[in-house]
Scaffold this motif. Structure first.
Motif, mmCIF file in Angstrom:
data_model
loop_
_atom_site.group_PDB
_atom_site.id
_atom_site.type_symbol
_atom_site.label_atom_id
_atom_site.label_comp_id
_atom_site.label_asym_id
_atom_site.label_seq_id
_atom_site.Cartn_x
_atom_site.Cartn_y
_atom_site.Cartn_z
ATOM 1 N N ALA A 56 0.837 -1.207 0.000
ATOM 2 C CA ALA A 56 0.000 0.000 0.000
ATOM 3 C C ALA A 56 0.867 1.251 0.000
ATOM 4 N N GLU A 57 1.934 1.214 0.780
ATOM 5 C CA GLU A 57 2.846 2.354 0.845
ATOM 6 C C GLU A 57 3.473 2.625 -0.519
ATOM 7 N N GLU A 58 3.886 1.581 -1.199
ATOM 8 C CA GLU A 58 4.489 1.734 -2.528
ATOM 9 C C GLU A 58 3.463 2.245 -3.534
ATOM 10 N N ARG A 59 2.254 1.694 -3.466
ATOM 11 C CA ARG A 59 1.182 2.140 -4.370
ATOM 12 C C ARG A 59 0.898 3.632 -4.191
ATOM 13 N N ASP A 60 0.805 4.063 -2.945
ATOM 14 C CA ASP A 60 0.460 5.447 -2.664
ATOM 15 C C ASP A 60 1.554 6.417 -3.101
ATOM 16 N N LYS A 61 2.786 5.935 -3.166
ATOM 17 C CA LYS A 61 3.885 6.772 -3.609
ATOM 18 C C LYS A 61 3.885 6.968 -5.123
ATOM 19 N N THR A 62 3.368 5.993 -5.833
ATOM 20 C CA THR A 62 3.481 6.002 -7.295
ATOM 21 C C THR A 62 2.234 6.523 -8.009
ATOM 22 N N LEU A 63 1.105 6.628 -7.305
ATOM 23 C CA LEU A 63 -0.131 7.075 -7.947
ATOM 24 C C LEU A 63 -0.550 8.449 -7.440
ATOM 25 N N ARG A 92 -3.507 11.348 -6.587
ATOM 26 C CA ARG A 92 -4.775 11.258 -5.875
ATOM 27 C C ARG A 92 -5.882 10.797 -6.812
ATOM 28 N N SER A 93 -5.913 11.357 -8.004
ATOM 29 C CA SER A 93 -6.936 10.983 -8.974
ATOM 30 C C SER A 93 -6.804 9.522 -9.385
ATOM 31 N N GLU A 94 -5.571 9.067 -9.576
ATOM 32 C CA GLU A 94 -5.337 7.674 -9.955
ATOM 33 C C GLU A 94 -5.715 6.728 -8.816
ATOM 34 N N LEU A 95 -5.451 7.154 -7.585
ATOM 35 C CA LEU A 95 -5.845 6.341 -6.432
ATOM 36 C C LEU A 95 -7.358 6.217 -6.350
ATOM 37 N N ALA A 96 -8.062 7.309 -6.625
ATOM 38 C CA ALA A 96 -9.517 7.288 -6.592
ATOM 39 C C ALA A 96 -10.066 6.331 -7.646
ATOM 40 N N ASP A 97 -9.479 6.357 -8.834
ATOM 41 C CA ASP A 97 -9.924 5.460 -9.906
ATOM 42 C C ASP A 97 -9.656 4.005 -9.546
ATOM 43 N N LYS A 98 -8.483 3.757 -8.971
ATOM 44 C CA LYS A 98 -8.132 2.393 -8.585
ATOM 45 C C LYS A 98 -9.074 1.884 -7.492
ATOM 46 N N ALA A 99 -9.365 2.739 -6.520
ATOM 47 C CA ALA A 99 -10.268 2.355 -5.438
ATOM 48 C C ALA A 99 -11.636 1.993 -5.999
ATOM 49 N N LYS A 100 -12.126 2.786 -6.931
ATOM 50 C CA LYS A 100 -13.439 2.529 -7.522
ATOM 51 C C LYS A 100 -13.462 1.181 -8.233
ATOM 52 N N SER A 101 -12.399 0.896 -8.970
ATOM 53 C CA SER A 101 -12.307 -0.368 -9.699
ATOM 54 C C SER A 101 -12.225 -1.556 -8.741
ATOM 55 N N ILE A 102 -11.407 -1.421 -7.698
ATOM 56 C CA ILE A 102 -11.236 -2.510 -6.738
ATOM 57 C C ILE A 102 -12.533 -2.780 -5.985
ATOM 58 N N LEU A 103 -13.192 -1.725 -5.548
ATOM 59 C CA LEU A 103 -14.422 -1.910 -4.792
ATOM 60 C C LEU A 103 -15.508 -2.567 -5.639
ATOM 61 N N ASN A 104 -15.503 -2.296 -6.922
ATOM 62 C CA ASN A 104 -16.455 -2.967 -7.807
ATOM 63 C C ASN A 104 -16.208 -4.475 -7.813
ATOM 64 N N GLN A 105 -14.936 -4.863 -7.775
ATOM 65 C CA GLN A 105 -14.575 -6.280 -7.780
ATOM 66 C C GLN A 105 -14.822 -6.943 -6.429
ATOM 67 N N VAL A 106 -14.717 -6.160 -5.351
ATOM 68 C CA VAL A 106 -14.782 -6.723 -4.001
ATOM 69 C C VAL A 106 -16.182 -6.653 -3.386
ATOM 70 N N VAL A 107 -16.926 -5.593 -3.708
ATOM 71 C CA VAL A 107 -18.258 -5.445 -3.107
ATOM 72 C C VAL A 107 -19.324 -4.962 -4.087
ATOM 73 N N PRO A 163 -6.248 6.166 5.315
ATOM 74 C CA PRO A 163 -5.202 5.838 4.347
ATOM 75 C C PRO A 163 -5.400 6.677 3.086
ATOM 76 N N ALA A 164 -4.336 6.882 2.338
ATOM 77 C CA ALA A 164 -4.391 7.741 1.156
ATOM 78 C C ALA A 164 -5.456 7.295 0.153
ATOM 79 N N ILE A 165 -5.615 5.988 -0.018
ATOM 80 C CA ILE A 165 -6.575 5.500 -1.002
ATOM 81 C C ILE A 165 -8.011 5.774 -0.549
#
Length: 283
Positions: A61-68, A70-85, A204-206
């Motif tokens: 998570a720390e590495e992800r947050d360093k490389t993305l 805020r906008s990219e993190l928001a998009d990733k969160a949206k995609s992941i949550l669709n897969q998880v819930v 967390p940042a995400i």
């Protein structure tokens, strides 16, 4: 995002992996009880295994947050949550229910089985099966939910999301009551906005990325304003008290709209507005 005044105390800062691993070990004892771990050796094994997984998740998570961004993190969160819930999760429910961890570790196999039993029971409104991640911190739960490495089954991540959601809802109930108490005592919501801001900063940042970009600044402006909804005056420090009309000219259009409802109680506009902002934030 979990639905947020979504408001997790986490530090996604460098050098935190060792601390997070230790923190995980402290928290996992509760989770091991929920998993039915018995005996010193079995309990220690469970704690060690989950603590290692959580530390690895924190590092990713720390590495992800360093490389993305805020906008990219928001998009990733949206995609992941669709897969998880979200819709994608339920479209593939049969596959998720049959998913087995790629391991021979009996503890991990048992936990995955319990997670599947839990999410299916919870989906039917049941409470007979304990969440294997009950008692973990919001940061640890977040790191499980958004971990795409494959070390957790999808149902485990779904179970982590449910625990995070339940904790968030419990916090909302508490802070909403505190807001009403504050208003009844003082006519203000300044402490409420401060509590919400601190909660947001602890996420967390995400999770933060799923809120409106100016969310923190808007809360800070409300805190600085120190508005009294009974006297309709701003009482912020380092400025003379402002009348309602003067305040309207100082505020953003969004805040102005709130202040027009000067005769409303906080539960009918200020409290609900803050809660609604968190719940509908898109980053």
């Amino acid at each position: 995002m979990i639905g947020s005044i979504g408001l997790y105390s986490t530090t996604q800062a460098g050098g935190a992996t060792a601390f997070k691993a230790a923190s995980a070990t402290e928290r996992v004892s509760e989770a091991s009880e929920n998993q039915g771990a018995s005996g010193t050796q079995g309990g220690t094994e469970t704690i060690s295994t989950l603590a290692r997984q959580l530390a690895a998740s924190a590092s990713r998570a720390e590495e992800r947050d360093k490389t993305l961004t805020r906008s990219e993190l928001a998009d990733k969160a949206k995609s992941i949550l669709n897969q998880v819930v979200g819709n994608a999760y339920y479209a593939n429910k049969t596959r998720h229910d049959s998913e087995v961890p790629k391991t021979d570790d009996p503890e991990l196999l048992a936990r995955a089985k319990q997670a599947t039993a839990f999410v299916n029971d919870a989906a039917q409104g049941g409470h007979s099966i304990k969440n294997p991640f009950a008692g973990l911190s919001q940061e640890q739960l977040s790191n499980i939910i958004y971990d795409e490495s494959g070390i957790y089954t999808v149902n485990e991540r779904h179970a982590a999301w449910r625990e995070s959601y339940d904790q968030e809802e419990a916090w909302r109930v508490k802070v909403a009551q505190q807001a009403m108490d504050e208003y009844n005592r003082t006519g203000k919501l300044t402490n409420f906005f401060s509590e919400v801001l601190e909660h947001y900063k602890s996420l967390p940042a995400i999770e933060q990325a799923q809120y409106p970009k100016g969310y923190a600044a808007d809360l800070q402006s409300k805190i600085d304003l120190d508005f009294n909804y009974r006297t309709h005056r701003a009482e912020g420090k380092d400025k003379a008290p402002l009348s309602l009309i003067e305040t309207l000219f100082e505020q953003s259009p969004q805040q102005t709209d709130e202040l027009r409802h000067k005769n409303d109680a906080p539960d009918s506009f200020a409290t609900k507005h803050a809660l609604r902002q968190e719940s509908s934030g898109t980053g």
